[in-house]
Design an enzyme around this catalytic site. Structure first.
Site, PDB file in Angstrom:
ATOM      1  N   ARG A 191       0.844  -1.190   0.000  1.00 61.79           N
ATOM      2  CA  ARG A 191       0.000   0.000   0.000  1.00 61.79           C
ATOM      3  C   ARG A 191       0.878   1.238   0.000  1.00 61.79           C
ATOM      4  O   ARG A 191       1.593   1.507   0.969  1.00 61.79           O
ATOM      5  CB  ARG A 191      -0.935   0.021   1.205  1.00 61.79           C
ATOM      6  CG  ARG A 191      -1.735   1.338   1.305  1.00 61.79           C
ATOM      7  CD  ARG A 191      -2.973   1.277   2.169  1.00 61.79           C
ATOM      8  NE  ARG A 191      -2.718   1.112   3.572  1.00 61.79           N
ATOM      9  CZ  ARG A 191      -3.589   1.440   4.543  1.00 61.79           C
ATOM     10  NH1 ARG A 191      -4.769   1.956   4.215  1.00 61.79           N
ATOM     11  NH2 ARG A 191      -3.310   1.233   5.810  1.00 61.79           N
ATOM     12  N   ASP A 210      -3.291   2.999  14.040  1.00 57.63           N
ATOM     13  CA  ASP A 210      -2.485   3.626  12.996  1.00 57.63           C
ATOM     14  C   ASP A 210      -2.993   5.040  12.759  1.00 57.63           C
ATOM     15  O   ASP A 210      -3.783   5.568  13.548  1.00 57.63           O
ATOM     16  CB  ASP A 210      -2.466   2.783  11.716  1.00 57.63           C
ATOM     17  CG  ASP A 210      -3.842   2.681  11.045  1.00 57.63           C
ATOM     18  OD1 ASP A 210      -4.770   3.430  11.429  1.00 57.63           O
ATOM     19  OD2 ASP A 210      -3.986   1.865  10.121  1.00 57.63           O
TER      20      ASP A 210
END
Length: 545
Positions: free
Chosen positions: A152, A435
């Site tokens: 990603r 995150d």
């Protein structure tokens, strides 16, 4: 003719293996081809935001009705290594996490250079070194069962300021994608896989078309057959929920699935309706689950859309971290997660993310219990409901905001930001792996509650004074066990939180300001003596670069 970027960051050991003349020329080619379109599409985002703030409602685009109605088109069939998506382990790209991921029972490993990585120059290029080594392990030991690698990259709104063309920083997206593709695409193909990606924070079909053109350009440049790249799309912005079929259509030659991103999607809801009425004010974030009506509407549409077009639907992550709990609590947590993931499998999802290796077996068991011998349930078609109002309505949502909810958002945001500034992107806080998406929803909710003077369940309204007091109290608690360096990081975290949650306008992302303020190499960093105009401009500089 495109120019190769100039390297302005420090060259650590082995960085020369990544920042080769050929790789830099490849980045220059991508930048020359797509920098202008990127800027135009980011401007379109800002224009849509202005229109929504002045009363325009989100809806399915009547101009693309034919795409939605045409039942004949399908996306590309699943590529090698992407048939089984039951458990996808997401982690930052460090040596230790890479080893844990590659030794896990996960179906795929999502090597995350976006939300799970603090984007220091060292982290980003060292991550590329680690990925290159991992890819060569796949080729060197094809007999070993390993999760399929999916990378990603960072999202379109960010720039990489340590690489410039004529003094202009280039797109962080193109840097992450380009370096990985240039160094690893052919090796992955030789190992029996391919270059696979997760695409973050897409907001429109036009942005998906840009990605598709990037893929075509990259494959042509390296002599790789078109369609070899496969990309799963994170539906984690509210505008994208209204364009899922169009996004898949634009990427149909390269598409590999849709993923329901929970925290970023909720954050996008707040951001999208930042200056609309009280009817869009969300409650404590713990009250917003995947069964909350507007979230359920979203996931049902995502599953139906993905399966209609012949591709996987991946559920929101299980972010639990059971390793710090006692045995009784750990078993209770695992049982709760197992039940939740069984429910998602029964609703049609083909797999789920997990944020910690200790969760892999539990989630794999849950999906296998429902799917049996099947690896997916793409063949199970579900009815689509194109109900624009239901996707945004909070009817049926328990709209309770509490002082504890405020306090929890402040505490988690401060803890995560302190770690992020210190170079850590995935952080264990309490019993969860957090995150950057966690901070985005935390600080966006604080801003929303302040902007709307939300009344708390305990009686008082959210004011600047109340938030200031809560921040003071949570800082005091956190500093009791902090050493000198940790205390300094907390002070810096407070600066970021206040500048991204207590301003008159809601900044699009906390990372734009925090990146230029704290993460750049010496000589590139923003000075402390900045004013509010610098804060507003820090985002725009990235978007128009």
């Amino acid at each position: 003719m495109s120019s190769s970027p100039t390297v302005r960051g420090q060259l650590h050991p082995r960085f020369d293996e990544i920042l080769t003349p050929g790789a830099l020329a490849f980045l220059g080619r991508l930048d020359g081809a797509f920098a202008g379109r990127r800027a135009e599409l980011l401007a379109q985002r800002r224009d849509l935001s202005r229109r929504i703030n002045t009363g325009t409602d989100l809806d399915f685009d009547p101009a693309t009705q034919s795409v939605r109605d045409d039942a004949s088109w399908q996306v590309a069939p699943a590529a090698p290594g992407l048939l089984d998506r039951r458990v996808e382990l997401v982690s930052p790209v460090t040596r230790s996490m890479t080893q844990h991921a590659m030794e896990s029972n996960a179906s795929t490993w999502l090597a995350d250079l976006e939300d799970a990585t603090s984007p220091t120059w060292f982290n980003m290029i060292e991550g590329q070194v680690v990925l290159a080594d991992a890819v060569r392990e796949y080729r060197a030991h094809p007999e070993r069962k390993r999760p399929t690698l999916i990378m990603r990259p960072r999202a379109w709104h960010l720039c990489e300021k340590h690489l410039t063309v004529d003094g202009r920083p280039i797109s962080a997206t193109l840097v992450d994608f380009g370096l990985f593709f240039f160094h690893n695409a052919q090796t992955l193909i030789d190992a029996g896989f391919g270059p696979y990606f997760y695409l973050p924070k897409i907001e429109s079909a036009a942005e998906a078309r840009l990605w598709n053109d990037v893929f075509v350009e990259a494959q042509d440049a390296l002599g790789i057959e078109r369609g070899t790249i496969r990309a799963s799309i994170l539906i984690e912005t509210l505008p994208a929920a209204f364009a899922m079929e169009e996004i898949l259509y634009e990427l149909r030659e390269h598409a590999a699935g849709l993923n329901a991103g929970r925290w970023d999607y909720i954050f996008s809801y707040v951001r999208t309706f930042a200056h609309r009425g009280d009817e869009y004010v969300l409650p404590d974030r713990e009250r917003i689950t995947m069964t909350t009506p507007f979230m359920r509407e979203f996931t049902e549409l995502l599953v139906a859309t993905a399966h209609k077009r012949g591709t996987h639907a991946i559920a929101a992550p299980a972010a639990n971290n059971p390793t710090l709990q006692d045995d009784d609590m750990r078993h209770r947590v695992l049982n709760v997660v197992h039940t939740e993931k069984e429910r998602e499998a029964e609703e049609g999802f083909d797999g789920s993310w997990v944020a910690h290796p200790a969760m892999v077996d539990t989630v794999l068991s849950a999906f296998t219990h429902v799917l049996g011998d099947k690896l997916d349930q793409i063949d199970v078609k579900r009815p689509q409901r194109f109900d624009a109002a239901a996707l945004v309505s909070l009817e049926g949502t328990m709209q309770t905001t509490s002082l504890q909810g405020v306090r929890h958002n402040v505490s988690v945001a401060l803890q995560y930001l302190a770690a992020w500034i210190d170079g850590k992107g995935a952080v264990a806080i309490g019993n969860f792996m957090e995150d950057a998406a966690t901070v985005e929803i935390c600080r966006a909710q604080l801003w929303q509650w302040l902007h709307h003077s939300t009344q708390l369940a305990e009686g008082p309204q959210v004011t600047r004074e109340l938030l200031g007091r809560v921040i003071d109290e949570e800082m005091t608690k956190l500093k009791r066990t902090a050493d000198a360096d940790e205390s300094e990081r907390l002070d810096e975290a407070r600066e970021v939180l206040e500048r991204s949650a207590l301003t008159d306008e809601l900044p699009g992302f906390f990372s734009n300001y925090a990146y230029v303020r704290f993460l750049l190499d010496e000589g590139l960093r923003m000075p402390r003596s900045i004013d509010s105009d610098d804060l507003r401009q820090s985002e725009k500089v990235d978007e128009v670069a």
